[in-house]
Motif scaffolding. Structure first.
Motif, PDB file in Angstrom:
ATOM      1  N   ASN A  70      -1.743  -5.514  -5.450  1.00 12.29           N
ATOM      2  CA  ASN A  70      -2.564  -4.322  -5.430  1.00 12.29           C
ATOM      3  C   ASN A  70      -2.073  -3.485  -4.253  1.00 12.29           C
ATOM      4  O   ASN A  70      -2.381  -3.775  -3.101  1.00 12.29           O
ATOM      5  CB  ASN A  70      -4.027  -4.727  -5.252  1.00 12.29           C
ATOM      6  CG  ASN A  70      -4.937  -3.562  -5.461  1.00 12.29           C
ATOM      7  OD1 ASN A  70      -4.576  -2.449  -5.101  1.00 12.29           O
ATOM      8  ND2 ASN A  70      -6.072  -3.807  -6.057  1.00 12.29           N
ATOM      9  N   PRO A  71      -1.249  -2.458  -4.532  1.00 12.89           N
ATOM     10  CA  PRO A  71      -0.571  -1.762  -3.423  1.00 12.89           C
ATOM     11  C   PRO A  71      -1.444  -0.749  -2.699  1.00 12.89           C
ATOM     12  O   PRO A  71      -0.995  -0.113  -1.749  1.00 12.89           O
ATOM     13  CB  PRO A  71       0.604  -1.083  -4.119  1.00 12.89           C
ATOM     14  CG  PRO A  71       0.166  -0.890  -5.529  1.00 12.89           C
ATOM     15  CD  PRO A  71      -0.865  -1.934  -5.849  1.00 12.89           C
ATOM     16  N   GLY A 113      -4.900   0.662  -8.890  1.00  9.76           N
ATOM     17  CA  GLY A 113      -4.091   0.346  -7.718  1.00  9.76           C
ATOM     18  C   GLY A 113      -4.818   0.489  -6.390  1.00  9.76           C
ATOM     19  O   GLY A 113      -4.212   0.401  -5.336  1.00  9.76           O
ATOM     20  N   ILE A 125       3.516  -4.507 -10.154  1.00 12.87           N
ATOM     21  CA  ILE A 125       2.499  -3.526  -9.759  1.00 12.87           C
ATOM     22  C   ILE A 125       2.146  -2.693 -10.987  1.00 12.87           C
ATOM     23  O   ILE A 125       2.966  -2.514 -11.882  1.00 12.87           O
ATOM     24  CB  ILE A 125       2.970  -2.580  -8.612  1.00 12.87           C
ATOM     25  CG1 ILE A 125       4.321  -1.930  -8.957  1.00 12.87           C
ATOM     26  CG2 ILE A 125       3.060  -3.318  -7.292  1.00 12.87           C
ATOM     27  CD1 ILE A 125       4.794  -0.898  -7.932  1.00 12.87           C
ATOM     28  N   ALA A 138       3.958   3.343  -3.909  1.00 13.84           N
ATOM     29  CA  ALA A 138       3.726   1.930  -4.216  1.00 13.84           C
ATOM     30  C   ALA A 138       5.030   1.133  -4.182  1.00 13.84           C
ATOM     31  O   ALA A 138       5.073   0.014  -3.667  1.00 13.84           O
ATOM     32  CB  ALA A 138       3.073   1.805  -5.589  1.00 13.84           C
ATOM     33  N   THR A 145       6.135  -1.944  -1.767  1.00 18.34           N
ATOM     34  CA  THR A 145       6.539  -3.202  -2.389  1.00 18.34           C
ATOM     35  C   THR A 145       7.923  -3.635  -1.904  1.00 18.34           C
ATOM     36  O   THR A 145       8.161  -4.822  -1.655  1.00 18.34           O
ATOM     37  CB  THR A 145       6.518  -3.042  -3.925  1.00 18.34           C
ATOM     38  OG1 THR A 145       5.215  -2.583  -4.298  1.00 18.34           O
ATOM     39  CG2 THR A 145       6.797  -4.343  -4.627  1.00 18.34           C
TER      40      THR A 145
END
Ligand code: LLP
Length: 426
Positions: free
Chosen positions: A151-152, A166, A199, A214, A218
């Motif tokens: 969950n970014p 997200g 994601i 995101a 990541t």
């Protein structure tokens, strides 16, 4: 939506007269353009070709077997979120190595289904789910691959709160701050190779920027994990790419790719994408017949034979689907699919169905040329999350689905009958 156009006052799909199909197949009716599905898929495939990415069409958006078969024929893989979707993918002979499986509530039965099928990736959403997957893989003595769904904590402010996934307060995935601990605990399992990250930040996302944010977060994490000796082979960046709806203003696949591809080139990661809506939404219409027009206290109601049971998006998210008469009789203007479009002579109306709920509407306070009983209306951009979210509430049989392909059309799901409504209760 080049495949849908008005010609001589009639709405055509790939040269097929929509009114003729609707009269033969009945209404309400979902009608999909094969050409539009193909061009939607190909645009993505081409845009992300520099990454040699695997496109996993998101079955939840449009699950009909005939559509899945068409996409498989173009090389598509599949994103599934249930045993039922996995069964659909297997039923059309999808390559299991192109199937990714997300979902926060996978049952033992569903996990075993995935293990037996030999899918590419389990997208794991929690610590207890990982432990369960490890237990079941050990039991089956089968090696499986898993991605940690992160969950970014990014989102697109234009995404409805019900479809934003997200942000850190949603149920999806594991908080990015917990990811390293997750790998420390589970990254060296004997049967489950935890070697990927997943994601999916929400849907629809109207700009490439949240993806960029995101993916950057990541990649930082992947760098740290690799530094600790964890081999990270793959990154699944999910779906969420927007389609046009009423605004006609979503980024193209090329525009998303222009921002995303450079971030991932040279990372050595195998990339998966899970587009659904961007391929399916603009490929489908919901065609419905006007039953009655009645004057309300504020505006006229155009009462149609489709309802929230056929297309729940307006009721659930306040979504705006462009809609317009199928026939341009009485000098009606050719429409442009835009919020501010009002054909001359239009009046603002509510387009509603017959379900006993005040939320049963397809459009509210929307300009529409005057409509008569028996006329057909087309609801555009209804190919994704249309039929798949339909229900039998009020004991309404579900609509038929038709696929138009190269000048011909065929029913790909027959209209449900009253017997279908009761079959499972016998
Ligand atoms: N991957 C995952 C993990 C997802 O949860 C979803 C959608 C997708 C891919 C595909 O997203 P797409 O590319 O189609 O935007 N019913 C809502 C949308 C819910 C989306 C749920 N997840 C709607 O009608 O707008």
């Amino acid at each position: 939506m080049a495949s849908f156009e008005y010609r001589d006052g009639r709405l055509m799909c790939e040269g097929v007269d929509v009114a003729v199909v609707a009269r033969e197949a009945g209404t309400p009716l979902y009608l999909y353009s094969a050409a539009e599905l193909r061009s939607g898929y190909e645009a993505f495939a081409k845009a992300f070709a520099p990454l040699n990415a695997t496109l996993c069409f998101s079955i939840k958006s449009l699950a009909n077997l005939h559509v899945l078969r068409l996409l498989k024929g173009l090389g598509s893989g599949f994103d599934v979120v249930s045993g039922g979707e996995l069964a659909r993918a297997m039923a059309i002979g999808a390559d299991p190595k192109s199937i990714v499986f997300a979902g926060v509530a996978k049952t033992d039965r569903e996990i075993r289904q995935g293990i037996d099928a030999g899918i590419a990736l389990f997208n794991v959403e929690s610590e207890p789910e990982f432990e369960n997957l490890a237990r079941l893989a050990a039991e089956a003595k089968r090696e499986v691959h898993a991605a940690l769904r992160l969950n970014p904590d990014v989102y697109d402010p234009k995404t409805h709160q019900y479809t934003a996934t997200g942000k850190k307060e949603t149920k999806f995935g594991v908080d990015i701050n917990r990811a390293e601990r997750f790998f420390d605990a589970y990254g060296r399992d004997g049967y489950v190779k935890l070697d990927a990250i997943h994601i999916h930040i929400g849907s629809p996302i109207y700009s490439p920027d949240p993806y960029v944010e995101a993916i950057r977060k990541t990649l930082d994490l992947i760098g740290r994990l690799r530094g600790k000796g964890f081999a990270i082979h793959a990154l699944d960046i999910g779906g969420g790419f927007a389609s046009n709806y009423e605004e006609n203003a979503s980024p193209s696949a090329d525009e998303y790719a222009a921002a995303i591809v450079p971030l991932l080139q040279g990372t050595g990661l195998k990339v998966y994408l899970e587009p659904g809506r961007k391929i399916a939404a603009d490929a489908g219409l919901l065609v419905t017949e006007v039953q009655y027009v009645k004057q309300g206290a504020e505006r006229p109601f155009v009462i149609v034979d489709a309802a929230m049971t056929d297309l729940i998006r307006p009721a659930l998210y306040g979504s705006q689907h462009f809609l317009y008469p199928v026939s341009l009789t009485d000098g009606r203007a050719v429409p442009q699919q835009r919020f501010d479009f009002a054909a001359p002579g239009s009046v603002n109306v509510d387009v509603v169905g017959g379900v006993c709920e005040s939320s049963d509407f397809l459009a509210k306070d929307r300009p529409l040329p005057p409509m008569k009983r028996g006329e057909l209306l087309a609801v555009f951009s209804a190919g994704a999350y249309g039929f798949t979210m339909s229900s039998q509430y009020n004991s309404r049989p579900r609509a038929a689905e038709v696929l138009v392909d190269g000048g011909a059309w065929r029913v790909i799901r027959r209209r449900e009958t009253y017997e279908d409504l009761m079959a499972a209760e016998q």
